[in-house]
Design an enzyme around this catalytic site. Sequence first.
Site, PDB file in Angstrom:
ATOM      1  CE  LYS A 110       4.888   2.086   9.999  1.00 11.82           C
ATOM      2  NZ  LYS A 110       4.788   3.519  10.144  1.00 11.82           N
ATOM      3  N   GLY A 160       7.069   3.802   4.055  1.00 12.87           N
ATOM      4  CA  GLY A 160       7.464   4.962   4.850  1.00 12.87           C
ATOM      5  C   GLY A 160       8.905   4.823   5.284  1.00 12.87           C
ATOM      6  CB  ALA A 161      11.032   7.072   7.262  1.00 12.50           C
ATOM      7  CB  THR A 162       9.618   3.506  10.502  1.00 15.63           C
ATOM      8  OG1 THR A 162       8.243   3.783  10.281  1.00 15.63           O
ATOM      9  CG2 THR A 162      10.316   4.704  11.111  1.00 15.63           C
ATOM     10  CG  LEU A 220      -2.074  -0.979   1.197  1.00 18.63           C
ATOM     11  CD1 LEU A 220      -2.764  -1.035   2.555  1.00 18.63           C
ATOM     12  CD2 LEU A 220      -3.089  -0.601   0.130  1.00 18.63           C
ATOM     13  N   GLY A 221       2.026   1.118   0.587  1.00 18.73           N
ATOM     14  CA  GLY A 221       2.931   2.263   0.617  1.00 18.73           C
ATOM     15  C   GLY A 221       4.157   1.956   1.429  1.00 18.73           C
ATOM     16  CG  ASP A 238       4.937  14.250  11.451  1.00 18.91           C
ATOM     17  OD1 ASP A 238       5.218  15.234  10.727  1.00 18.91           O
ATOM     18  OD2 ASP A 238       5.315  13.088  11.202  1.00 18.91           O
TER      19      ASP A 238
HETATM   20  N1  LIG Z   1      -4.101   2.426   6.982  1.00 17.70           N
HETATM   21  C1  LIG Z   1      -3.563   2.495   5.791  1.00 17.70           C
HETATM   22  N2  LIG Z   1      -4.286   2.132   4.712  1.00 17.70           N
HETATM   23  C2  LIG Z   1      -3.756   2.192   3.482  1.00 17.70           C
HETATM   24  N3  LIG Z   1      -2.518   2.652   3.225  1.00 17.70           N
HETATM   25  C3  LIG Z   1      -1.745   3.033   4.253  1.00 17.70           C
HETATM   26  C4  LIG Z   1      -2.235   2.981   5.584  1.00 17.70           C
HETATM   27  N4  LIG Z   1      -1.273   3.447   6.391  1.00 17.70           N
HETATM   28  C5  LIG Z   1      -0.240   3.757   5.619  1.00 17.70           C
HETATM   29  N5  LIG Z   1      -0.510   3.519   4.326  1.00 17.70           N
HETATM   30  C6  LIG Z   1       0.346   3.754   3.167  1.00 17.70           C
HETATM   31  O1  LIG Z   1       1.651   3.420   3.486  1.00 17.70           O
HETATM   32  C7  LIG Z   1       2.522   4.523   3.375  1.00 17.70           C
HETATM   33  C8  LIG Z   1       3.544   4.480   4.472  1.00 17.70           C
HETATM   34  O2  LIG Z   1       2.925   4.620   5.712  1.00 17.70           O
HETATM   35  P1  LIG Z   1       3.753   4.883   6.995  1.00 17.70           P
HETATM   36  O3  LIG Z   1       2.851   5.269   8.096  1.00 17.70           O
HETATM   37  O4  LIG Z   1       4.662   3.735   7.228  1.00 17.70           O
HETATM   38  O5  LIG Z   1       4.654   6.047   6.436  1.00 17.70           O
HETATM   39  P2  LIG Z   1       5.177   7.367   7.069  1.00 17.70           P
HETATM   40  O6  LIG Z   1       4.056   8.355   7.142  1.00 17.70           O
HETATM   41  O7  LIG Z   1       6.338   7.766   6.288  1.00 17.70           O
HETATM   42  O8  LIG Z   1       5.495   7.007   8.517  1.00 17.70           O
HETATM   43  P3  LIG Z   1       6.845   6.599   9.198  1.00 17.70           P
HETATM   44  O9  LIG Z   1       7.795   7.692   8.877  1.00 17.70           O
HETATM   45  O10 LIG Z   1       6.451   6.516  10.623  1.00 17.70           O
HETATM   46  O11 LIG Z   1       7.230   5.296   8.592  1.00 17.70           O
HETATM   47  C9  LIG Z   1       1.643   5.746   3.453  1.00 17.70           C
HETATM   48  O12 LIG Z   1       2.165   6.817   2.757  1.00 17.70           O
HETATM   49  C10 LIG Z   1       0.348   5.216   2.818  1.00 17.70           C
HETATM   50  O13 LIG Z   1       0.378   5.401   1.435  1.00 17.70           O
END
Ligand SMILES: Nc1ncnc2c1ncn2[C@@H]1O[C@H](COP(=O)(O)OP(=O)(O)OP(=O)(O)O)[C@@H](O)[C@H]1O
Length: 776
Positions: A45, A25-27, A22-23, A142
């Site tokens: 996640k 992120g940094a972590t 789905l995506g 944030d």
């Molecule tokens: N509940 C969700 N449903 C669908 N897609 C999601 C959901 N949560 C996150 N995503 C997708 O996954 C991507 C990464 O999410 P994530 O929260 O890991 O990234 P982030 O905002 O960079 O946070 P972090 O820096 O804490 O990793 C998001 O940009 C989004 O596109």
Amino acid sequence: MMQTVVQMRSTPHYVWSTADVLGQGATGSVFKGRHKKTGDLCAIKTFNQMSFMRPVDVQMREFEMVLKLKHRNIVKLLDIEEEPSTRQKVIVMEICTGGSLYTILDEPENAYGLHEEEFKLVMKDVAAGMNYLREKGIVHRDLKPGNIMRCIGEDSLSIYKLTDFGAARELDDEEQFMSLYGTEEYLHPDMYERAVLRRPMGKSFKATVDLWSIGVTFYHVATGSLPFRPYGGARRNKEVMFKITTEKPSGAISGIQHTEDGRLEWSRALPKTCLLSRGFKDLLTPLLAGILECDSMKMWTFEMFFEEVTKILNMDIIHIFNISTATSLRVYVNPTDTFANVQELVAVQTDIPAARQEMIFDSYHFAVSHTDPASTYPKTSPDNPIIVLDNVHTDFSRAEYRELPKLPRFGTSFSLDNDAPLAKVCASVVWDCQRSTAALLLQQNVMRKAVKWFICVMSRETEQLRTDTHLLGIKVTNSDLALRRLLDQHFLHGKMLALLCYGTSSSDVQRKQGELQQLVDGKRECMQKILDEYANCEKQMKWVEERILVEETLKELWKDKDTVGTQEKDRSVERTQYVLDKVVATFLQFKKDKSLKRLSYNEEQIHKFEKQKLSANCIKAVSAYADEFVPKFKHLYAEVARWFQKAFLYRQKLAKVVNLLDKVSTASDQMAGNLQQSVQKQHRIVDSILTSDVLQNQGPSQPPSDVTPPISAPPSVAPSEPMSHSEVVQLQASVRAVREEIKLSMAEAEESTKLLRQLGGFSLENGIHVEGVANG
Ligand SMILES: Nc1ncnc2c1ncn2[C@@H]1O[C@H](COP(=O)(O)OP(=O)(O)OP(=O)(O)O)[C@@H](O)[C@H]1O
């Protein structure tokens, strides 16, 4: 190229495939997963090495806090589970299939911001989510488009939800700022100073930091761009970024540096490219200025923000079409607003003062009671708006339409890295072209509708005026009849009094007889004037009536103009959509090509062909708009202007008739009143003559030959024989009887005049005022 291995992974209750990303992120990465028993979809996640920089217990505390949150606008955390094979924790969340606001804003369609209704959904949901967090005593810290997720509700409307509560606690160590790094454009200046510029400071970061981030997010969502832009970007020019946010004058909502070390350009308004209506911008701009305020003394409180958002979202929209500029407007009104408030708001957007606004809706004048609240008004829509025109001077010199942004320069070089962003800009321009084409068609449809509605209004006005003229005719005839009656009576009284007063030389009787004469002097001439003026009314009325009702010149004048401009059948919107689909497909292809980093020879050739086609398609769409749709729109606007000018000319004639009718009506009313008074006076005088001593004591006498009757009566009626006393008494009685009869008929006449008066004054429908001619 390395092939990624697709794996099925699971926890005790959930399962997912690593192919369903789905995506990222940094972590860690987020996957689409399912509950093993229910089959319900969810987002899972997983964490990467970076995530271990934060102690597990800190992370768990954060998730435990989030587990307690339950709100429609907060992404629900469903579970925290462990993968048995790796013993790694995963987080299970409700799935948001619409992606994040960041990805939405990244689409070329939204390069100039979201459209108004979608923006309002973001506004509503973010404010509601924030309000909930506030009630729970949580500061997010944030907030940014990437942390606002979109779900699709059962009504297929978007639901936005806040997510990522990683920073939702006191930021007291370096590690925590790490997680913020990368979102600096949205940071409150105080947090920016601490987290980005790494300056130590003793401030704690309260809810206001969230408000600032919401301000930046809202600006981004409204315009497609960030509000504070140092030359080269915020990441490259951190000190300038800090300067922009801290030195921003109150009221300014954006600050941009266009050249290296150049001066900062502040703006208090949203850019022209943004898709929001003028009415909505007028509401949003002060709100943005209030929350993008770094002076804590001036910054809005959360309560003020929430109250204002609630107020804006509760407002009703009245769709207005300003015919003089061919502009579709949205007027935001409070449900309790009165018509006077609405007129003021219309004046702000149209520059037409309230007193000169003529509003037409659904073929009628928009007639609402002045005290009715706006919430009770009939429903309007962009294609069925209230047409507003200036009834004193409608200026048709400026048709408004959207100018397209410029297409980027294509060049001849080939670059995977540059071609994808190039195609993105192209797609955003063609998207704008598509929307503008649809807007032009709507404007033209409404213009055509406005002409039809105006014909109906004028026909009704003419019919009304015809009836009014007819009624005035009855009124004038009535007055004329009353005058004739007065004169007849006068003549009769004259004859009778001549008989009775024959031989009387009392100066009192003579004076009274003189007064009787004064009552009728000049009346005939006055009545004749009224009759002449009425005849003029009728003549003028006939003139307009023949043009508007009989010959239907206005309809005739428009007949062949209905085909001017763009019509639905020309399929202008569909034609642009066709090109747009191709441009978007190229953009997606180039995005993919860019991610591949290298193309094979054949793929590269295809890419090059595609680039040529992209250029051709963009030019095709933009030139169809500029060289076909806009000129057609302008042509129709010119025809509408010409037609309205003619219609206004007839309208002025109508107004002239209204004015004349009013004058004649007033004169006729005055005459009727005057006649009534005269009759009463006449009766009083005659009474007093009849009861005067002179007459009572008068005995039979021979009329002296040199005495002429005081009121001129035909010589034949002069008595040849002296009257006996009983004859005098008899004659007095018959004078009284005649008077009573006349009194009765005068009363009847007065009654019918009153009735006619009750039928009201004369005015064009709704009391319209045309070209300086007052009516009503
Ligand atoms: N509940 C969700 N449903 C669908 N897609 C999601 C959901 N949560 C996150 N995503 C997708 O996954 C991507 C990464 O999410 P994530 O929260 O890991 O990234 P982030 O905002 O960079 O946070 P972090 O820096 O804490 O990793 C998001 O940009 C989004 O596109």
